[in-house]
Write a protein that holds these residues in place. Structure first.
Motif, PDB file in Angstrom:
ATOM      1  N   ASN A  36       0.852  -1.180   0.000  1.00 34.44           N
ATOM      2  CA  ASN A  36       0.000   0.000   0.000  1.00 34.44           C
ATOM      3  C   ASN A  36       0.894   1.238   0.000  1.00 34.44           C
ATOM      4  O   ASN A  36       2.119   1.133   0.046  1.00 34.44           O
ATOM      5  N   GLN A  37       0.275   2.416  -0.058  1.00 34.35           N
ATOM      6  CA  GLN A  37       0.994   3.683   0.069  1.00 34.35           C
ATOM      7  C   GLN A  37       0.234   4.552   1.059  1.00 34.35           C
ATOM      8  O   GLN A  37      -0.933   4.888   0.816  1.00 34.35           O
ATOM      9  N   VAL A  38       0.897   4.917   2.134  1.00 29.59           N
ATOM     10  CA  VAL A  38       0.278   5.802   3.115  1.00 29.59           C
ATOM     11  C   VAL A  38       0.668   7.252   2.853  1.00 29.59           C
ATOM     12  O   VAL A  38      -0.150   8.149   2.964  1.00 29.59           O
ATOM     13  N   HIS A  39       1.918   7.462   2.482  1.00 31.51           N
ATOM     14  CA  HIS A  39       2.387   8.832   2.214  1.00 31.51           C
ATOM     15  C   HIS A  39       3.352   8.802   1.044  1.00 31.51           C
ATOM     16  O   HIS A  39       4.203   7.907   0.946  1.00 31.51           O
ATOM     17  N   GLU A  40       3.235   9.776   0.172  1.00 31.15           N
ATOM     18  CA  GLU A  40       4.113   9.877  -0.997  1.00 31.15           C
ATOM     19  C   GLU A  40       5.565  10.062  -0.587  1.00 31.15           C
ATOM     20  O   GLU A  40       6.480   9.762  -1.364  1.00 31.15           O
ATOM     21  N   ASN A  41       5.784  10.520   0.636  1.00 26.92           N
ATOM     22  CA  ASN A  41       7.143  10.764   1.108  1.00 26.92           C
ATOM     23  C   ASN A  41       7.756   9.564   1.805  1.00 26.92           C
ATOM     24  O   ASN A  41       8.893   9.605   2.255  1.00 26.92           O
ATOM     25  N   ASP A  42       7.020   8.464   1.908  1.00 22.96           N
ATOM     26  CA  ASP A  42       7.567   7.257   2.521  1.00 22.96           C
ATOM     27  C   ASP A  42       8.526   6.547   1.562  1.00 22.96           C
ATOM     28  O   ASP A  42       8.474   6.740   0.338  1.00 22.96           O
ATOM     29  N   GLU A  43       9.367   5.711   2.124  1.00 22.09           N
ATOM     30  CA  GLU A  43      10.357   4.968   1.342  1.00 22.09           C
ATOM     31  C   GLU A  43       9.687   4.041   0.319  1.00 22.09           C
ATOM     32  O   GLU A  43       8.890   3.169   0.676  1.00 22.09           O
ATOM     33  N   ALA A  44      10.008   4.233  -0.946  1.00 22.95           N
ATOM     34  CA  ALA A  44       9.482   3.368  -2.003  1.00 22.95           C
ATOM     35  C   ALA A  44      10.224   2.040  -1.984  1.00 22.95           C
ATOM     36  O   ALA A  44      11.457   2.012  -1.968  1.00 22.95           O
ATOM     37  N   ARG A  45       9.470   0.933  -1.994  1.00 21.95           N
ATOM     38  CA  ARG A  45      10.090  -0.377  -1.905  1.00 21.95           C
ATOM     39  C   ARG A  45       9.910  -1.194  -3.177  1.00 21.95           C
ATOM     40  O   ARG A  45      10.867  -1.674  -3.754  1.00 21.95           O
ATOM     41  N   PHE A 257      -3.779  10.950  -8.213  1.00 17.50           N
ATOM     42  CA  PHE A 257      -3.825  10.570  -6.796  1.00 17.50           C
ATOM     43  C   PHE A 257      -2.495  10.802  -6.093  1.00 17.50           C
ATOM     44  O   PHE A 257      -1.438  10.477  -6.634  1.00 17.50           O
ATOM     45  N   TYR A 258      -2.577  11.352  -4.874  1.00 14.18           N
ATOM     46  CA  TYR A 258      -1.424  11.454  -3.978  1.00 14.18           C
ATOM     47  C   TYR A 258      -1.841  11.047  -2.569  1.00 14.18           C
ATOM     48  O   TYR A 258      -2.805  11.589  -2.020  1.00 14.18           O
ATOM     49  N   PRO A 259      -1.111  10.106  -1.936  1.00 19.03           N
ATOM     50  CA  PRO A 259      -1.349   9.816  -0.515  1.00 19.03           C
ATOM     51  C   PRO A 259      -0.573  10.801   0.361  1.00 19.03           C
ATOM     52  O   PRO A 259       0.564  11.142   0.063  1.00 19.03           O
ATOM     53  N   VAL A 260      -1.208  11.252   1.423  1.00 19.50           N
ATOM     54  CA  VAL A 260      -0.573  12.245   2.295  1.00 19.50           C
ATOM     55  C   VAL A 260      -0.638  11.814   3.760  1.00 19.50           C
ATOM     56  O   VAL A 260      -0.645  12.636   4.659  1.00 19.50           O
ATOM     57  N   GLY A 261      -0.752  10.524   4.021  1.00 20.18           N
ATOM     58  CA  GLY A 261      -0.790  10.032   5.390  1.00 20.18           C
ATOM     59  C   GLY A 261      -2.088   9.293   5.684  1.00 20.18           C
ATOM     60  O   GLY A 261      -2.979   9.199   4.846  1.00 20.18           O
ATOM     61  N   ARG A 262      -2.182   8.758   6.890  1.00 24.50           N
ATOM     62  CA  ARG A 262      -3.395   8.051   7.298  1.00 24.50           C
ATOM     63  C   ARG A 262      -4.589   8.987   7.380  1.00 24.50           C
ATOM     64  O   ARG A 262      -5.735   8.570   7.261  1.00 24.50           O
ATOM     65  N   ASP A 263      -4.308  10.255   7.575  1.00 25.51           N
ATOM     66  CA  ASP A 263      -5.384  11.223   7.755  1.00 25.51           C
ATOM     67  C   ASP A 263      -5.945  11.743   6.432  1.00 25.51           C
ATOM     68  O   ASP A 263      -7.144  11.994   6.320  1.00 25.51           O
ATOM     69  N   LEU A 264      -5.105  11.886   5.412  1.00 23.24           N
ATOM     70  CA  LEU A 264      -5.508  12.648   4.227  1.00 23.24           C
ATOM     71  C   LEU A 264      -4.919  12.070   2.956  1.00 23.24           C
ATOM     72  O   LEU A 264      -3.794  11.573   2.939  1.00 23.24           O
ATOM     73  N   CYS A 265      -5.698  12.151   1.883  1.00 24.00           N
ATOM     74  CA  CYS A 265      -5.168  11.909   0.543  1.00 24.00           C
ATOM     75  C   CYS A 265      -5.756  12.946  -0.397  1.00 24.00           C
ATOM     76  O   CYS A 265      -6.788  13.569  -0.109  1.00 24.00           O
ATOM     77  N   ASP A 285     -14.680   2.557   1.163  1.00 26.37           N
ATOM     78  CA  ASP A 285     -13.491   2.761   1.995  1.00 26.37           C
ATOM     79  C   ASP A 285     -12.225   2.276   1.306  1.00 26.37           C
ATOM     80  O   ASP A 285     -11.405   1.560   1.887  1.00 26.37           O
ATOM     81  N   LEU A 286     -12.045   2.692   0.059  1.00 25.54           N
ATOM     82  CA  LEU A 286     -10.875   2.269  -0.708  1.00 25.54           C
ATOM     83  C   LEU A 286      -9.710   3.250  -0.595  1.00 25.54           C
ATOM     84  O   LEU A 286      -8.608   2.951  -1.045  1.00 25.54           O
ATOM     85  N   PHE A 287      -9.947   4.421  -0.003  1.00 27.74           N
ATOM     86  CA  PHE A 287      -8.845   5.353   0.222  1.00 27.74           C
ATOM     87  C   PHE A 287      -8.084   4.993   1.496  1.00 27.74           C
ATOM     88  O   PHE A 287      -6.884   5.179   1.579  1.00 27.74           O
ATOM     89  N   GLY A 288      -8.811   4.532   2.511  1.00 29.41           N
ATOM     90  CA  GLY A 288      -8.174   4.169   3.777  1.00 29.41           C
ATOM     91  C   GLY A 288      -7.721   5.355   4.590  1.00 29.41           C
ATOM     92  O   GLY A 288      -6.885   5.204   5.487  1.00 29.41           O
ATOM     93  N   THR A 289      -8.251   6.550   4.303  1.00 30.96           N
ATOM     94  CA  THR A 289      -7.864   7.750   5.044  1.00 30.96           C
ATOM     95  C   THR A 289      -9.098   8.376   5.687  1.00 30.96           C
ATOM     96  O   THR A 289     -10.225   8.177   5.234  1.00 30.96           O
ATOM     97  N   THR A 290      -8.860   9.170   6.720  1.00 34.08           N
ATOM     98  CA  THR A 290      -9.954   9.840   7.408  1.00 34.08           C
ATOM     99  C   THR A 290     -10.550  10.943   6.545  1.00 34.08           C
ATOM    100  O   THR A 290     -11.757  11.150   6.541  1.00 34.08           O
TER     101      THR A 290
END
Length: 801
Positions: A36-45, A257-265, A285-290
């Motif tokens: 998954n991707q929670v934040h665009e700034n997280d380490e890409a694997r 689309f950009y993920p910006v954390g558990r709170d926001l996309c 609930d396919l975004f998984g963000t608040t």
């Protein structure tokens, strides 16, 4: 909240997941591996690419017809793409290509895997077609000939192919036309045609990887649509779970689309993605963000800025690179944000709307680095954040802009991608990150949603959205994003040109209103709605507060009976849900009148949506010409904009063109507690009467008799208490009465187009200025020249009292 899929959950997965091989073994390389991707700034694997190959060579034969920007040298594109992959791997990413996944070369055990082979054969079988030449009479074919164009023969061919051959079939999608041969073999191929996946190199678009997992998209361009199923096959081969798929008429492309954390996309809607897909994702609930921030491109819709990732990019935890031209209320191509917040029961509610995008980002604590128009054209915004403080760029000038900024210390990694970008995309477009490290991060004290799950907080934010504390007016409007096509035919170039001009007009109107302090809730309309006149939103509803209608303590939404069946489709579920709820809890539904029943139904918005099946994803096909003629004989119809209201005195001025309309207006008036002044005229009342707070406009020559003209003037002067300004028949035909009075910033304004304003005399304008604080006017010539002039400004603003 849906959680990411990790290796610890594999035993409980319904979707097949590899229990051995390179993908599974990555859990030894990466800690807490999840897909998954929670934040665009997280380490890409894990990153999926698709290197340029035969389909892109086919696309290069006619770049424009393949959605490419320019002609290109494919050998250079291959080399650039190869170096991009090497850079990703050097920085610790695991890279798989579509070709490696399909052939099984990413895992040596796949060469002997029967299940993998069967999936590949079945997909290739459906990608290849045999057809009989149009000149060949089927009656001339022998039994043996027919066998050679049968599925049985195709299956035999498929089974003999290597994995590499099958992949070429899947990627090029060939069709072979055949006829009988006079010599040699039984049949002769007369034509080989292909539908190659020329844009599969852009791996961003076929899916989005959210905090919840991988969601299959739905691509707007017909030539790209099959790419989604290819990627679905790839994920099945890899064993990666797919948490959702966007159904029609939803359109979603990963570049939005950009993920910006558990709170926001962030999710863009406009040229390539639509709100239907966003609503579907929120409901499932396919975004998984608040929170979900929907970034609306309703004034631009330009191919050069087709996706959100073409105009902005997250280059650090709270640093956004953004095209300066789209920023600020002054920008004619600005983006607006609607924010939806999820409650404790998992339902999303609109809690903010129509916030200018750059301001929204600042509110969320983002520092902005501005890219120039040339930076954007050179794909400066389309870089790739791979985490660990590293950002891949393809434009040196943009890199220097970032480097000179004091807002980020990210290391900039340059890759030459100048040939690949000729296919209309850069490194962000070319990559799909299906796994990033979900690292812990502290909650941000400046985030406006720290207690977002509280029902009281959500209700408070909704109330602040619905109630203008400054007393300014609020309107619901529909941007004319699908206004052009039905008016100019199928000329695609002309459609694009005219759409740009019309959206420029509308952007000016919107800015004029916002600058005056008026609140606007902006929607758009899509081709699948089949509502080309949706911009005239004030025709199908009116709103009334509890002070106006004394018989109830609820705010009321009135829905009108429309004679044109295509216009009834403008009553959309998304507009009713997010434009009127929760403020309007009472609905007066007059649509039974469309079926010849002189009655109304008191209901709710939720029940109206159910009763009219508005949640259906399919727009019903109907014979509009026949249904309209039948309804015209039996129904009771009126557009709300044809009724001129004096709300202060509860008076309604209305032309009654026939007995059925007269009966309807009586029912309407009795229900809402209004007195009706009926006028005998072939014109709708809003064409020759306008009522402001202190004055009225009236065209006496619109009426059939001088006596009735005097009666109307007397009613306007005495009952309504207005100063009457008379207009000529020519001014009436120029829509001088179809203006609208609005209130914003504690001032009253009179809103009209430049064309209407120029139709008034100087003395009339002087008198108008004496009754309001300001005359507002905008150049709406492009809209007016395509038919909006007859409907006037008053039809484009749906008042929310």
């Amino acid at each position: 909240m849906k959680q990411s899929i990790s290796n610890s959950q594999l035993a409980n997965m319904v979707t097949p997941f590899p229990t051995k091989g390179p993908l599974y073994n990555l859990s030894g390389k990466y800690k807490d591996l999840s897909f998954n991707q929670v934040h665009e700034n997280d380490e890409a694997r894990i990153v999926i690419l698709n290197e340029p190959s035969l389909p892109q060579w086919m696309g290069s034969i006619h770049p424009n017809g393949s959605l490419y920007e320019e002609p290109l040298d494919l050998s250079k594109a291959k080399e650039e793409h190869k170096l991009f992959r090497e850079l990703l791997e050097k920085e610790g990413c695991t890279v798989f290509t579509v070709r490696e996944i399909l052939t099984g070369s990413y895992d040596q055990s796949k060469s002997e895997d029967i299940q993998h082979r069967v999936k590949l054969e079945d997909f290739a079988f459906n990608s290849m077609h045999y057809e009989l030449d149009s000149q060949q009479d089927v009656q001339e074919l022998s039994t043996e000939d027919k066998l050679l164009i049968s599925d049985q023969y195709k299956k035999k061919c498929i089974e003999c192919m290597s994995n590499e051959q099958l992949v070429e079939v899947i990627l090029t999608r060939p069709t072979i036309r055949l006829r009988k041969s006079e010599r040699d073999t039984e049949l002769l191929s007369t034509e080989y045609s292909f539908k190659p996946l020329v844009n599969l190199i852009f791996q961003r678009d076929q899916q989005i990887t959210t905090a919840a997992g991988i969601v299959l998209a739905s691509l707007s361009s017909p030539i790209r649509a099959p790419e989604v199923q290819v990627m679905k096959l790839c994920f099945e081969i890899l064993g990666l779970p797919i948490v959702g798929e966007i159904p029609e008429p939803g359109k979603l492309e990963g570049g939005d689309f950009y993920p910006v954390g558990r709170d926001l996309c962030l999710i863009g809607v406009g040229l390539r993605s639509n709100f239907y897909s966003v609503q579907y994702m929120m409901e499932n609930d396919l975004f998984g963000t608040t929170r979900v921030a929907v970034v609306k491109d309703y004034f631009d819709q330009n191919q050069q800025r087709m996706h959100l990732d073409t105009v902005c990019n997250i280059i650090d935890e709270r640093v956004m690179l953004i095209l300066e031209d789209i920023c600020g209320e002054e920008s004619p191509i600005r983006r607006l944000v609607d924010e939806y917040t999820r409650d404790d029961e998992g339902n999303y509610h609109l809690t903010r709307n129509d916030v200018e995008y750059s301001q929204y980002l600042k509110d969320e604590g983002f520092d902005l680095i501005y890219a120039s128009n040339q930076n954007q054209k050179d794909y400066g915004c389309n870089g790739l954040n791979i985490g660990n403080g590293k950002f891949i760029v393809v434009d040196r000038a943009t890199a220097k802009t970032i480097a000179r900024s004091t807002k980020t210390n990210s290391q900039l990694l340059f890759v030459d991608f100048r040939t690949v970008t000729k296919m209309y995309g850069s490194v962000h477009c070319c990559s799909q990150v299906v796994s990033r490290f979900d690292r812990p991060r502290p909650s941000l004290s400046h985030s406006p949603s720290s207690d977002k799950l509280s029902p009281q907080n959500i209700q408070s934010r909704r109330n602040s959205r619905d109630n203008g504390e400054d007393g300014s007016d609020k309107f619901l409007m529909i941007s004319p994003t699908d206004f052009v096509k039905d008016r100019i035919g199928m000329n695609a170039s002309l459609i694009r040109q005219q759409r740009q001009l019309i959206l420029q007009d509308y952007s000016r109107l919107h800015k004029l209103l916002v600058d005056a302090g008026i609140h606007v809730h902006l929607f758009c309309h899509e081709p699948y709605h089949r509502t080309d006149k949706a911009v005239f939103v004030a025709d199908w509803f009116s709103t009334h507060d509890r002070d106006e209608i004394k018989s109830t303590d609820k705010n009321t939404l009135v829905i009108y009976p429309l004679s044109n069946s295509s216009r009834r489709r403008e009553r959309r579920a998304d507009i009713l849900k997010f434009g009127f709820l929760p403020k309007y809890t009472r609905v007066l539904d007059f649509t039974p009148c469309e079926q010849g029943k002189l009655e109304y139904k008191e209901t709710t918005i939720e029940q109206f949506i159910i009763d009219h099946n508005l949640e259906s994803s399919q727009v019903e096909e109907e014979d509009e010409s026949s249904s309209s003629s039948t309804n015209q004989d039996n129904g009771y119809f009126i557009d709300f904009s044809e009724i001129v209201l004096d709300r202060e005195h509860r008076l309604a001025y209305c032309s009654t063109k026939n007995d059925r309309q007269s009966k309807f207006i009586d029912l309407w008036a009795n229900t809402l507690g209004y007195k009706v002044i009926k006028i005998n005229s072939k014109e709708a009342a809003n064409k020759f009467i306008f009522i402001g707070s202190k004055f009225a406009l009236f065209c006496p020559s619109a009426l059939n008799s001088k006596e009735q003209s005097k009666e109307v003037i007397e009613a306007l002067q005495t009952t309504s208490g207005k100063k009457v300004i008379e207009i000529t028949e020519e001014q009436m035909n120029n829509s001088c009465a179809k203006i609208i009075q609005v209130k914003g910033n504690q001032k009253t304004h009179l809103l009209m187009s430049d064309k209407v304003m120029n139709s008034f005399t100087s003395n009339q304008l002087t008198e108008l200025r004496s009754y309001v604080d300001q005359l507002l006017h905008a150049d709406m010539s492009n809209l007016e020249n395509m038919g909006a002039h007859n409907d006037g400004m008053i039809s484009m603003l749906g008042r929310l009292v």
